[in-house]
Scaffold this active site. Structure first.
Site, PDB file in Angstrom:
ATOM      1  N   LYS A  72      11.356  44.689  62.002  1.00  0.00           N
ATOM      2  CA  LYS A  72      11.058  44.704  63.414  1.00  0.00           C
ATOM      3  C   LYS A  72      12.294  44.420  64.263  1.00  0.00           C
ATOM      4  O   LYS A  72      12.340  44.746  65.436  1.00  0.00           O
ATOM      5  CB  LYS A  72      10.003  43.628  63.733  1.00  0.00           C
ATOM      6  CG  LYS A  72       8.733  43.766  62.964  1.00  0.00           C
ATOM      7  CD  LYS A  72       7.854  42.501  63.180  1.00  0.00           C
ATOM      8  CE  LYS A  72       6.741  42.489  62.149  1.00  0.00           C
ATOM      9  NZ  LYS A  72       6.091  41.165  62.107  1.00  0.00           N
ATOM     10  N   ASP A 116      19.506  45.159  63.323  1.00  0.00           N
ATOM     11  CA  ASP A 116      19.804  43.980  64.142  1.00  0.00           C
ATOM     12  C   ASP A 116      21.014  43.214  63.635  1.00  0.00           C
ATOM     13  O   ASP A 116      21.922  42.892  64.387  1.00  0.00           O
ATOM     14  CB  ASP A 116      18.569  43.057  64.248  1.00  0.00           C
ATOM     15  CG  ASP A 116      17.969  42.686  62.884  1.00  0.00           C
ATOM     16  OD1 ASP A 116      18.463  43.152  61.833  1.00  0.00           O
ATOM     17  OD2 ASP A 116      16.971  41.935  62.868  1.00  0.00           O
ATOM     18  N   ASP A 157      23.862  40.668  57.018  1.00  0.00           N
ATOM     19  CA  ASP A 157      24.242  39.385  56.428  1.00  0.00           C
ATOM     20  C   ASP A 157      24.907  39.667  55.077  1.00  0.00           C
ATOM     21  O   ASP A 157      26.100  39.930  55.012  1.00  0.00           O
ATOM     22  CB  ASP A 157      22.994  38.503  56.316  1.00  0.00           C
ATOM     23  CG  ASP A 157      23.288  37.113  55.769  1.00  0.00           C
ATOM     24  OD1 ASP A 157      24.460  36.815  55.498  1.00  0.00           O
ATOM     25  OD2 ASP A 157      22.340  36.322  55.608  1.00  0.00           O
TER      26      ASP A 157
HETATM   27  P1  IMP Z   1      20.972  41.233  54.441  1.00  0.00           P
HETATM   28  O1  IMP Z   1      20.252  42.101  53.482  1.00  0.00           O
HETATM   29  O2  IMP Z   1      21.389  39.923  53.829  1.00  0.00           O
HETATM   30  O3  IMP Z   1      22.131  41.929  55.132  1.00  0.00           O
HETATM   31  O4  IMP Z   1      19.920  40.767  55.511  1.00  0.00           O
HETATM   32  C1  IMP Z   1      19.605  41.496  56.615  1.00  0.00           C
HETATM   33  C2  IMP Z   1      18.283  41.065  57.192  1.00  0.00           C
HETATM   34  O5  IMP Z   1      18.081  39.639  57.077  1.00  0.00           O
HETATM   35  C3  IMP Z   1      18.279  41.386  58.663  1.00  0.00           C
HETATM   36  O6  IMP Z   1      17.725  42.655  58.896  1.00  0.00           O
HETATM   37  C4  IMP Z   1      17.431  40.273  59.237  1.00  0.00           C
HETATM   38  O7  IMP Z   1      16.069  40.650  59.222  1.00  0.00           O
HETATM   39  C5  IMP Z   1      17.611  39.098  58.295  1.00  0.00           C
HETATM   40  N1  IMP Z   1      18.614  38.134  58.810  1.00  0.00           N
HETATM   41  C6  IMP Z   1      19.821  37.862  58.285  1.00  0.00           C
HETATM   42  N2  IMP Z   1      20.463  36.926  58.996  1.00  0.00           N
HETATM   43  C7  IMP Z   1      19.645  36.579  60.021  1.00  0.00           C
HETATM   44  C8  IMP Z   1      19.754  35.653  61.123  1.00  0.00           C
HETATM   45  O8  IMP Z   1      20.760  34.953  61.333  1.00  0.00           O
HETATM   46  N3  IMP Z   1      18.684  35.605  61.965  1.00  0.00           N
HETATM   47  C9  IMP Z   1      17.571  36.358  61.796  1.00  0.00           C
HETATM   48  N4  IMP Z   1      17.428  37.248  60.786  1.00  0.00           N
HETATM   49  C10 IMP Z   1      18.450  37.349  59.900  1.00  0.00           C
HETATM   50 MG    MG Z   2      14.044  39.861  59.844  1.00  0.00          MG
END
Ligand code: IMP
Ligand code: MG
Length: 171
Positions: free
Chosen positions: A40, A97, A100
């Site tokens: 979302k 959005d 990470d």
């Molecule tokens: P990744 O797979 O670790 O890159 O995570 C990405 C997803 O984790 C994003 O699409 C967010 O939904 C969630 N996410 C990672 N860091 C944050 C944060 O600081 N705040 C809120 N959601 C986060």
């Molecule tokens: Mg999320």
């Protein structure tokens, strides 16, 4: 958890979003693109971005979920909602959005490239300066942030705070 510090106030976000929108408008000038919003979290960013783009755009959405705790990604991704349309031969721009670990997008890039789009690029509002486990071709980034948990402007903590017009850290 409650709001700690505002990292990016509303006017600063809007200014940056307009800069990215101008760049997208130039890069996809005549061919246009299919923007894929990742639900979302990307819904606020996507709607502001899209309204400032002058090249032809179409929209589709995907919802993904990763198993694991609420603040860290496990890398095992589930598709909760797939695209409506076929992206074969399309110029696709994924709008996310925040990046990470990059595991969510790595999975998504792999999945979408098998559908043979003409091009596949990433636009992310926030990029965490974490030690990336994966390499991603990120074409547009709003802001780089340290490895802290943030909310607002689409981003949630346990589904809350998505509606804040600014981006803040939580404590
Ligand atoms: P990744 O797979 O670790 O890159 O995570 C990405 C997803 O984790 C994003 O699409 C967010 O939904 C969630 N996410 C990672 N860091 C944050 C944060 O600081 N705040 C809120 N959601 C986060
Ligand atoms: Mg999320």
């Amino acid at each position: 958890m409650e709001i700690d510090k505002v990292l990016f106030p509303e006017d600063r976000i809007q200014e940056r979003v307009m800069e990215i929108a101008s760049q997208v408008s130039v890069d996809y000038k005549d061919k246009g693109c299919l923007m894929i919003g990742i639900l979302k979290g990307a819904f606020v960013f996507l709607s502001d971005l899209a309204r400032n783009i002058s090249s032809p755009v179409e929209f589709d959405f995907m919802a993904l979920s990763s198993y694991g705790s609420s603040t860290k990604t496990s890398g095992v991704v589930r598709i909760l909602k797939d695209l409506d349309a076929d992206i074969h031969g399309r110029d696709v721009l994924i709008v996310e959005d925040i990046i990470d670990t990059g595991l969510t997008l790595k999975y998504l890039m792999g999945n979408l490239s098998t559908r043979e789009p003409s091009s596949l690029s990433i636009c992310a509002l926030l990029n965490k300066e974490t030690i990336r486990q994966v390499q991603l071709p990120i074409k547009y980034v709003g802001f780089s942030i340290p490895d802290i948990f943030v909310v607002g402007y689409g981003l949630d903590y346990a589904e809350r705070y998505r509606n804040l017009p600014y981006i803040a850290s939580v404590k």
